[in-house]
Scaffold this motif. Sequence first.
Motif, short mmCIF file in Angstrom:
data_model
loop_
_atom_site.label_atom_id
_atom_site.label_comp_id
_atom_site.label_asym_id
_atom_site.label_seq_id
_atom_site.Cartn_x
_atom_site.Cartn_y
_atom_site.Cartn_z
N VAL A 14 70.81 -17.32 2.57
CA VAL A 14 71.55 -17.58 3.82
C VAL A 14 70.78 -18.53 4.74
O VAL A 14 71.18 -18.74 5.87
CB VAL A 14 71.87 -16.27 4.56
N ARG A 15 69.65 -19.06 4.25
CA ARG A 15 68.86 -20.07 4.96
C ARG A 15 68.21 -19.54 6.24
O ARG A 15 68.03 -20.25 7.21
CB ARG A 15 69.68 -21.33 5.24
N TRP A 16 67.87 -18.25 6.23
CA TRP A 16 67.05 -17.66 7.27
C TRP A 16 65.89 -16.93 6.58
O TRP A 16 65.77 -15.70 6.70
CB TRP A 16 67.85 -16.70 8.14
N PRO A 17 65.05 -17.64 5.84
CA PRO A 17 63.99 -17.00 5.05
C PRO A 17 63.04 -16.16 5.90
O PRO A 17 62.67 -16.56 7.01
CB PRO A 17 63.25 -18.18 4.41
N LEU A 18 62.67 -15.00 5.38
CA LEU A 18 61.87 -14.06 6.17
C LEU A 18 60.49 -14.59 6.53
O LEU A 18 59.93 -14.19 7.56
CB LEU A 18 61.72 -12.74 5.40
N VAL A 19 59.92 -15.48 5.72
CA VAL A 19 58.63 -16.05 6.07
C VAL A 19 58.72 -16.79 7.40
O VAL A 19 57.76 -16.82 8.18
CB VAL A 19 58.11 -16.99 4.96
#
Length: 235
Positions: A134-139
Amino acid sequence: MSEERPAAGTAGVESVEHVVRAQLSKALGGIRGMAEAAVPTLVFTVTFLLSKDLRFAVVLSLVCAGLLLVARLVQRQTPQFVLNALVGIGIGAFFAWRAARGGGDANDQALAYFLPGLIYNSVYAVLLVLSTVVRWPLVGFMVGSVTGDPTAWHDDPQVVRLCGRLTLLLAAPCLLRVVVQAPLYVAGRTGAMDPDAAVGVIAGAKLAMGWPLQVVALLGMVWLLTRNKTPRAEA
Protein backbone atom coordinates in the motif's frame (compact mmCIF):
# COMPACT_ATOMS: atom_id res chain seq x y z
CA MET A 1 16.13 25.63 -19.45
CA SER A 2 15.23 23.72 -16.28
CA GLU A 3 17.81 23.37 -13.58
CA GLU A 4 19.51 19.96 -13.43
CA ARG A 5 19.01 17.87 -10.34
CA PRO A 6 22.27 17.49 -8.41
CA ALA A 7 23.86 14.07 -8.51
CA ALA A 8 24.27 11.98 -5.39
CA GLY A 9 27.55 12.58 -3.69
CA THR A 10 27.67 16.25 -4.68
CA ALA A 11 29.04 18.45 -1.90
CA GLY A 12 26.28 19.78 0.32
CA VAL A 13 23.69 17.31 -0.98
CA GLU A 14 22.58 14.51 1.31
CA SER A 15 21.46 11.29 -0.32
CA VAL A 16 18.27 9.51 0.69
CA GLU A 17 20.37 6.53 1.76
CA HIS A 18 22.51 8.70 4.04
CA VAL A 19 19.50 10.23 5.80
CA VAL A 20 17.61 6.95 6.23
CA ARG A 21 20.78 5.14 7.34
CA ALA A 22 21.38 7.64 10.16
CA GLN A 23 17.77 7.67 11.33
CA LEU A 24 17.29 3.89 11.10
CA SER A 25 20.46 3.33 13.12
CA LYS A 26 18.98 5.44 15.92
CA ALA A 27 15.64 3.61 15.74
CA LEU A 28 17.29 0.16 15.98
CA GLY A 29 19.73 1.25 18.67
CA GLY A 30 22.83 0.50 16.65
CA ILE A 31 24.91 -2.64 17.19
CA ARG A 32 24.60 -2.39 20.98
CA GLY A 33 20.82 -2.08 20.93
CA MET A 34 20.41 -5.06 18.61
CA ALA A 35 22.78 -7.16 20.75
CA GLU A 36 20.88 -6.23 23.92
CA ALA A 37 17.65 -7.38 22.32
CA ALA A 38 19.17 -10.70 21.17
CA VAL A 39 21.50 -11.90 23.95
CA PRO A 40 18.99 -12.44 26.84
CA THR A 41 16.60 -14.23 24.45
CA LEU A 42 19.43 -16.42 23.17
CA VAL A 43 20.48 -17.28 26.74
CA PHE A 44 16.91 -18.24 27.67
CA THR A 45 16.34 -20.34 24.54
CA VAL A 46 19.60 -22.30 24.76
CA THR A 47 19.30 -22.86 28.54
CA PHE A 48 15.65 -23.94 28.39
CA LEU A 49 16.10 -26.33 25.47
CA LEU A 50 19.21 -27.94 26.96
CA SER A 51 18.05 -28.18 30.60
CA LYS A 52 14.26 -28.38 30.05
CA ASP A 53 14.12 -26.39 33.30
CA LEU A 54 11.86 -23.38 32.78
CA ARG A 55 12.64 -21.68 36.10
CA PHE A 56 16.41 -21.97 35.65
CA ALA A 57 16.22 -20.59 32.09
CA VAL A 58 14.13 -17.61 33.21
CA VAL A 59 16.47 -16.80 36.12
CA LEU A 60 19.60 -17.02 33.95
CA SER A 61 18.14 -14.83 31.20
CA LEU A 62 16.93 -12.30 33.79
CA VAL A 63 20.42 -12.13 35.30
CA CYS A 64 21.85 -11.50 31.84
CA ALA A 65 19.25 -8.83 31.06
CA GLY A 66 19.72 -7.29 34.51
CA LEU A 67 23.44 -6.78 33.92
CA LEU A 68 22.73 -5.12 30.57
CA LEU A 69 20.01 -3.01 32.18
CA VAL A 70 22.29 -1.83 35.00
CA ALA A 71 24.96 -0.86 32.46
CA ARG A 72 22.42 1.30 30.60
CA LEU A 73 21.11 2.93 33.76
CA VAL A 74 24.62 3.69 35.06
CA GLN A 75 25.39 5.37 31.73
CA ARG A 76 22.00 7.14 31.86
CA GLN A 77 20.94 5.70 28.53
CA THR A 78 17.65 4.22 27.37
CA PRO A 79 17.00 0.61 28.48
CA GLN A 80 14.42 0.17 25.70
CA PHE A 81 16.14 -2.67 23.87
CA VAL A 82 16.82 -4.73 27.01
CA LEU A 83 13.17 -4.33 28.02
CA ASN A 84 12.06 -5.49 24.57
CA ALA A 85 14.00 -8.73 25.10
CA LEU A 86 12.43 -9.22 28.53
CA VAL A 87 8.94 -8.88 27.07
CA GLY A 88 9.69 -11.57 24.48
CA ILE A 89 11.13 -13.92 27.10
CA GLY A 90 8.16 -13.32 29.39
CA ILE A 91 5.62 -14.21 26.70
CA GLY A 92 7.44 -17.41 25.70
CA ALA A 93 7.89 -18.44 29.34
CA PHE A 94 4.19 -17.82 30.03
CA PHE A 95 3.16 -20.14 27.19
CA ALA A 96 5.56 -22.83 28.45
CA TRP A 97 4.25 -22.39 32.01
CA ARG A 98 0.66 -22.81 30.84
CA ALA A 99 1.62 -26.03 29.06
CA ALA A 100 3.22 -27.29 32.28
CA ARG A 101 0.11 -26.38 34.32
CA GLY A 102 -1.97 -28.32 31.82
CA GLY A 103 0.04 -31.47 32.48
CA GLY A 104 2.35 -31.17 29.49
CA ASP A 105 5.77 -32.80 29.62
CA ALA A 106 9.09 -31.09 28.80
CA ASN A 107 8.52 -31.45 25.05
CA ASP A 108 5.01 -29.98 25.28
CA GLN A 109 6.46 -27.02 27.20
CA ALA A 110 9.22 -26.51 24.63
CA LEU A 111 6.74 -26.62 21.74
CA ALA A 112 4.51 -24.15 23.60
CA TYR A 113 7.50 -21.84 24.02
CA PHE A 114 7.96 -21.76 20.22
CA LEU A 115 4.33 -20.81 19.52
CA PRO A 116 4.49 -17.05 20.35
CA GLY A 117 7.51 -16.66 18.07
CA LEU A 118 5.65 -18.27 15.18
CA ILE A 119 2.62 -16.05 15.76
CA TYR A 120 4.79 -12.95 16.03
CA ASN A 121 6.75 -13.72 12.86
CA SER A 122 3.55 -14.49 10.92
CA VAL A 123 1.80 -11.26 11.94
CA TYR A 124 4.95 -9.15 11.55
CA ALA A 125 5.66 -10.52 8.06
CA VAL A 126 2.08 -9.88 6.90
CA LEU A 127 2.15 -6.31 8.24
CA LEU A 128 5.53 -5.56 6.66
CA VAL A 129 4.57 -6.90 3.24
CA LEU A 130 1.11 -5.32 3.31
CA SER A 131 2.54 -1.93 4.31
CA THR A 132 4.88 -2.08 1.32
CA VAL A 133 2.08 -3.04 -1.06
CA VAL A 134 0.00 0.00 0.00
CA ARG A 135 3.13 2.20 -0.25
CA TRP A 136 3.30 3.07 3.44
CA PRO A 137 6.25 0.81 4.39
CA LEU A 138 6.75 0.37 8.12
CA VAL A 139 10.45 1.26 7.98
CA GLY A 140 9.32 4.76 7.04
CA PHE A 141 7.52 5.08 10.37
CA MET A 142 10.70 3.93 12.13
CA VAL A 143 12.48 6.80 10.41
CA GLY A 144 9.62 9.15 11.30
CA SER A 145 9.77 8.15 14.97
CA VAL A 146 13.32 9.51 15.11
CA THR A 147 12.66 12.73 13.20
CA GLY A 148 9.59 13.58 15.30
CA ASP A 149 7.25 13.70 12.29
CA PRO A 150 5.83 10.21 11.63
CA THR A 151 4.61 10.90 8.08
CA ALA A 152 6.87 13.61 6.60
CA TRP A 153 9.05 10.95 4.90
CA HIS A 154 6.09 9.98 2.70
CA ASP A 155 6.30 13.30 0.84
CA ASP A 156 9.46 12.14 -0.95
CA PRO A 157 8.81 9.27 -3.44
CA GLN A 158 12.50 8.33 -3.33
CA VAL A 159 12.33 7.80 0.43
CA VAL A 160 9.12 5.77 0.07
CA ARG A 161 10.77 3.53 -2.54
CA LEU A 162 13.87 2.99 -0.43
CA CYS A 163 11.86 2.32 2.74
CA GLY A 164 9.79 -0.21 0.80
CA ARG A 165 12.90 -2.18 -0.13
CA LEU A 166 14.17 -2.02 3.44
CA THR A 167 10.81 -3.20 4.75
CA LEU A 168 10.83 -6.24 2.47
CA LEU A 169 14.33 -7.08 3.68
CA LEU A 170 13.04 -7.00 7.26
CA ALA A 171 10.11 -9.22 6.29
CA ALA A 172 12.25 -11.90 4.60
CA PRO A 173 13.63 -13.52 7.81
CA CYS A 174 10.13 -13.61 9.35
CA LEU A 175 8.69 -15.34 6.29
CA LEU A 176 11.50 -17.89 6.20
CA ARG A 177 11.09 -18.72 9.89
CA VAL A 178 7.38 -19.37 9.49
CA VAL A 179 7.82 -21.46 6.32
CA VAL A 180 10.45 -23.68 7.98
CA GLN A 181 9.33 -23.84 11.61
CA ALA A 182 5.51 -23.88 11.40
CA PRO A 183 5.29 -27.31 9.69
CA LEU A 184 7.69 -28.73 12.31
CA TYR A 185 5.59 -27.31 15.14
CA VAL A 186 2.38 -28.75 13.68
CA ALA A 187 4.06 -32.14 13.13
CA GLY A 188 5.28 -32.23 16.72
CA ARG A 189 1.90 -31.27 18.14
CA THR A 190 -0.12 -33.68 16.01
CA GLY A 191 2.19 -36.68 16.42
CA ALA A 192 3.16 -36.76 12.77
CA MET A 193 6.73 -36.38 14.03
CA ASP A 194 8.27 -37.58 17.27
CA PRO A 195 7.86 -34.63 19.70
CA ASP A 196 11.40 -34.96 21.01
CA ALA A 197 12.80 -34.88 17.47
CA ALA A 198 10.50 -31.97 16.56
CA VAL A 199 11.75 -29.95 19.54
CA GLY A 200 15.37 -30.61 18.58
CA VAL A 201 14.88 -29.64 14.94
CA ILE A 202 12.84 -26.52 15.75
CA ALA A 203 15.41 -25.51 18.37
CA GLY A 204 18.20 -25.78 15.82
CA ALA A 205 16.15 -23.87 13.24
CA LYS A 206 15.23 -21.19 15.80
CA LEU A 207 18.87 -20.58 16.68
CA ALA A 208 20.12 -20.71 13.10
CA MET A 209 17.29 -18.54 11.78
CA GLY A 210 17.25 -16.13 14.69
CA TRP A 211 20.15 -13.76 15.19
CA PRO A 212 22.27 -15.08 12.23
CA LEU A 213 19.40 -14.64 9.77
CA GLN A 214 18.64 -11.20 11.16
CA VAL A 215 22.28 -10.22 10.66
CA VAL A 216 22.06 -11.28 7.01
CA ALA A 217 18.96 -9.12 6.53
CA LEU A 218 20.63 -6.18 8.28
CA LEU A 219 23.74 -6.58 6.11
CA GLY A 220 21.46 -6.39 3.08
CA MET A 221 19.95 -3.21 4.50
CA VAL A 222 23.41 -1.79 5.18
CA TRP A 223 24.46 -2.53 1.60
CA LEU A 224 21.33 -0.80 0.33
CA LEU A 225 21.97 2.20 2.58
CA THR A 226 25.65 2.64 1.75
CA ARG A 227 25.20 3.11 -1.98
CA ASN A 228 24.30 6.83 -1.60
CA LYS A 229 22.86 6.94 -5.11
CA THR A 230 19.55 8.71 -4.57
CA PRO A 231 19.54 12.52 -4.13
CA ARG A 232 16.95 13.92 -1.77
CA ALA A 233 13.97 15.71 -3.24
CA GLU A 234 14.22 19.50 -2.95
CA ALA A 235 11.28 19.57 -0.52
